[in-house]
Design an enzyme around this catalytic site. Structure first.
Site, PDB file in Angstrom:
ATOM      1  N   SER A  24       0.809  -1.219   0.000  1.00 40.11           N
ATOM      2  CA  SER A  24       0.000   0.000   0.000  1.00 40.11           C
ATOM      3  C   SER A  24       0.849   1.279   0.000  1.00 40.11           C
ATOM      4  O   SER A  24       1.672   1.478  -0.869  1.00 40.11           O
ATOM      5  CB  SER A  24      -0.922  -0.084   1.208  1.00 40.11           C
ATOM      6  OG  SER A  24      -1.771   1.005   1.263  1.00 40.11           O
ATOM      7  N   ARG A  81      -3.976   5.185  20.518  1.00 43.43           N
ATOM      8  CA  ARG A  81      -4.242   3.778  20.199  1.00 43.43           C
ATOM      9  C   ARG A  81      -2.979   3.141  19.637  1.00 43.43           C
ATOM     10  O   ARG A  81      -2.160   3.835  19.020  1.00 43.43           O
ATOM     11  CB  ARG A  81      -5.391   3.654  19.189  1.00 43.43           C
ATOM     12  CG  ARG A  81      -5.053   4.237  17.844  1.00 43.43           C
ATOM     13  CD  ARG A  81      -6.099   3.970  16.782  1.00 43.43           C
ATOM     14  NE  ARG A  81      -5.708   4.614  15.546  1.00 43.43           N
ATOM     15  CZ  ARG A  81      -4.936   4.059  14.610  1.00 43.43           C
ATOM     16  NH1 ARG A  81      -4.498   2.824  14.758  1.00 43.43           N
ATOM     17  NH2 ARG A  81      -4.603   4.719  13.514  1.00 43.43           N
ATOM     18  N   SER A 111      -0.882   1.310  16.928  1.00 37.45           N
ATOM     19  CA  SER A 111      -1.018   1.172  15.479  1.00 37.45           C
ATOM     20  C   SER A 111      -1.253  -0.290  15.131  1.00 37.45           C
ATOM     21  O   SER A 111      -0.785  -1.182  15.824  1.00 37.45           O
ATOM     22  CB  SER A 111       0.267   1.662  14.809  1.00 37.45           C
ATOM     23  OG  SER A 111       0.383   1.082  13.526  1.00 37.45           O
TER      24      SER A 111
HETATM   25  C1  16G Z   1      -4.292   0.027   7.084  1.00 40.41           C
HETATM   26  C2  16G Z   1      -5.772  -0.015   6.799  1.00 40.41           C
HETATM   27  C3  16G Z   1      -6.405   1.345   6.962  1.00 40.41           C
HETATM   28  C4  16G Z   1      -6.046   1.928   8.324  1.00 40.41           C
HETATM   29  C5  16G Z   1      -4.562   1.891   8.562  1.00 40.41           C
HETATM   30  C6  16G Z   1      -4.275   2.292   9.986  1.00 40.41           C
HETATM   31  C7  16G Z   1      -6.761  -1.531   5.201  1.00 40.41           C
HETATM   32  C8  16G Z   1      -6.897  -1.929   3.775  1.00 40.41           C
HETATM   33  N1  16G Z   1      -5.996  -0.473   5.449  1.00 40.41           N
HETATM   34  O1  16G Z   1      -3.629   0.785   6.120  1.00 40.41           O
HETATM   35  O2  16G Z   1      -7.791   1.189   6.845  1.00 40.41           O
HETATM   36  O3  16G Z   1      -6.470   3.255   8.408  1.00 40.41           O
HETATM   37  O4  16G Z   1      -4.090   0.572   8.373  1.00 40.41           O
HETATM   38  O5  16G Z   1      -2.929   2.068  10.284  1.00 40.41           O
HETATM   39  O6  16G Z   1      -7.314  -2.148   6.097  1.00 40.41           O
HETATM   40  P1  16G Z   1      -2.350   2.398  11.709  1.00 40.41           P
HETATM   41  O7  16G Z   1      -3.095   1.529  12.694  1.00 40.41           O
HETATM   42  O8  16G Z   1      -0.895   2.079  11.590  1.00 40.41           O
HETATM   43  O9  16G Z   1      -2.601   3.846  11.936  1.00 40.41           O
HETATM   44 MG    MG Z   2      -3.644   1.366   0.320  1.00 39.17          MG
END
Ligand code: 16G
Ligand code: MG
Length: 514
Positions: A64, A468, A470
């Site tokens: 991603s 929170r 990650s």
């Molecule tokens: C991932 C998730 C996204 C979320 C992000 C949070 C999918 C396809 N993508 O990229 O929805 O906002 O993780 O990441 O599920 P974090 O917990 O590291 O902030």
């Molecule tokens: Mg993506």
């Protein structure tokens, strides 16, 4: 199960001993060189899941918005959804099993999930443009074949396109044709029909600059653009011809740095957007006449779409869920119509089959004005990729709505004003010491943290703050907002210090200033 063959092939995709990885919010994600065994094993797991659900399962190789050197993999469930939580646990167990335990874990999963090993299995595979993706997707295929699964390798796809393929294949073609051509045609047809109904056809509504993060979105948008060019002309930037994937560009960069991507020249009031590296996120932005940058994030996208739908429909209530689109997706499924977006630009709209049928029927029967609205809705439903958040599909929906409503990008931005906010991350020894409730807006552990946050929040006007762990990196996320940028920055810093002290911070103490 041909255990001999599995052992033999697994040795060719051997796990570095001691390496532990977690199936996180969006699958496994880490440096590409650590992922070969994970890919092979996810091929195996996809076969088991396919046998169990008697459906086609998807495997997407991508990391991603993360750096080009990283990679990742996630499984897509039968209706184009993220993998069921119990199978995420199986994925983690399987990926972390040492070579000699792998077979036992595989058998355990089959038994626990009552998988009929005689059942046929079918897996579809897609990958992004990272240099490592092709070889890694070959390892997925090795895993699929050694367990006797059939597969179709779509090669380069955006993540939402793979979700679309899975959904199409499991709904007998009712949703659409499971080909890239089918995807382009379905979306473009709906878009062109919708924009035909727009009364304002000035050029202003018809051109858009798109930053493709040097990723797969560029390839696919370029292939697709002539299908919808009568409704919209797109100018592509960061198309991968020179820059590095997600480097100084893309939706995540623009959202987190609150500035335009490199490599895109923006004139005042021009409408611009950015995709992320696998084209499942989109954010919009523009420069005003004074050269100030304005970000239009997922929250405003959701507002635009839901207020448009609301005009055609009824009251729209708002709900919150935990981070990760899979949680939002499940919540949205509880309603006849659900619009969900994360602020980072990841989202879509879902329509229940009942509503879809009703709209399609009523479009035939209603009197003129209402029929027009029903037709519009019908096209909007077709235009959304209901299987997943999709930058290309979301972009076309937004462009159609702006044209239909005759809204400029500034007017859209003016729908409401965001409170100044700041996001930070804090390094801790073990981020799992923080647990949360109430859609991740309250910390339950460690003791005293929520109380500390409450006390800090009281010091500022119009303020809130959340922490929170990650789901994708080994950090704790801190979010704060307040009546001024200065206050939001202070509050975020103070909360970071509280996290550092109460949740086992490591390394340097968080410093003020950004
Ligand atoms: C991932 C998730 C996204 C979320 C992000 C949070 C999918 C396809 N993508 O990229 O929805 O906002 O993780 O990441 O599920 P974090 O917990 O590291 O902030
Ligand atoms: Mg993506």
């Amino acid at each position: 199960m041909d255990l001999g063959a599995i052992t033999k092939y697994s040795a060719l995709h051997a796990k570095p001993s001691g390496l532990i990885l977690q199936y996180g919010t969006a699958g496994f994600r880490t440096k590409a060189e650590h992922l070969d065994h994970v890919m092979f094993r996810m091929g195996l797991l996809a076969v088991l899941r396919s046998k169990q659900t008697k459906s086609t399962i998807g495997v997407m190789v991508t990391a991603s918005h993360n750096p080009e050197e990283d990679n990742g993999v996630k499984l897509v469930d039968p209706l184009g959804e993220m993998l069921a939580p119990s199978w995420e646990e199986h994925a983690t167990c399987l990926a972390n099993a040492e070579e000699q335990d792998m077979q036992r874990v595989l058998i355990d999963i089959s038994e626990k999930e009552a998988v009929n090993l005689q059942q046929d299995a079918f897996v579809v595979i897609g990958r992004d443009t990272r240099p490592s993706s092709e070889k890694l997707s070959q390892s997925v295929i090795d895993g699929v074949t050694v367990l006797g699964g059939q597969f179709h390798d779509y090669g380069l796809l955006t993540t939402p396109q793979l979700h679309y393929m899975v959904y199409c294949r499991n709904t007998g073609g009712r949703y659409g044709k499971a080909t890239i051509e089918g995807y382009y045609q379905k979306l473009s047809k709906a878009f062109v029909e919708l924009t035909k109904q727009a009364s304002c056809s000035g050029d202003e509504y018809r051109s858009l600059k798109v930053d493709c993060a040097n990723g797969i979105g560029a390839l696919k948008l370029r292939e697709m653009e002539h299908y919808f060019s009568q409704g919209l002309s797109v100018q592509l930037f960061n198309d991968g011809s020179k820059g590095k994937l997600n480097h100084l560009c893309g939706a995540d960069f623009v959202k987190s740095h609150q500035k335009p991507p490199q490599g895109m020249e923006i004139k005042s009031n021009e409408r611009c957007c950015s995709f992320d590296g696998d084209a499942d996120r989109i954010v919009y932005y523009y420069h005003d006449a004074d050269g100030h940058f304005h970000l239009i994030d997922g929250d405003k996208i959701a507002t635009l779409i839901s207020s448009f739908l609301k005009e055609l429909l009824v009251e729209v209530p708002v709900y919150c869920t935990k981070t990760g689109v899979k949680h939002l997706h499940h919540k949205a499924q509880e309603f006849d119509i659900g619009v969900y977006f994360e602020a980072n630009g990841h989202g879509t709209a879902l329509f229940s089959t009942a509503v879809e049928m009703k709209i399609k029927q009523s479009a035939e029967q209603l009197e003129d004005k209402k029929r027009k609205a029903a037709k519009m809705l019908e096209n909007i439903i077709d235009l959304f990729n209901q299987a997943a958040g999709d930058a290309i599909s979301d972009m076309l929906v937004i462009e159609a709505i702006l044209a239909l409503k005759g809204l400029t990008v500034q007017q859209w931005d003016g729908l409401y004003t965001d409170l100044p906010n700041r996001q930070l991350k804090v390094q801790v020894a073990d981020r799992r010491v923080i647990s949360t409730t109430n859609a991740e807006r309250q910390a339950v552990t460690p003791p005293g943290l929520q109380e500390a946050i409450n006390d800090l929040v009281k010091k500022y006007k119009l303020s809130r703050a959340f922490v929170r762990p990650s789901g994708t990196e080994d950090v704790v996320r801190v979010y704060a907002e307040a009546d001024s940028q200065e206050s939001a920055d202070h509050l975020a810093h103070e909360v970071s210090l509280a996290v550092f002290q109460l949740a086992g911070g490591i390394g340097e103490r968080p410093q003020p200033g950004f």
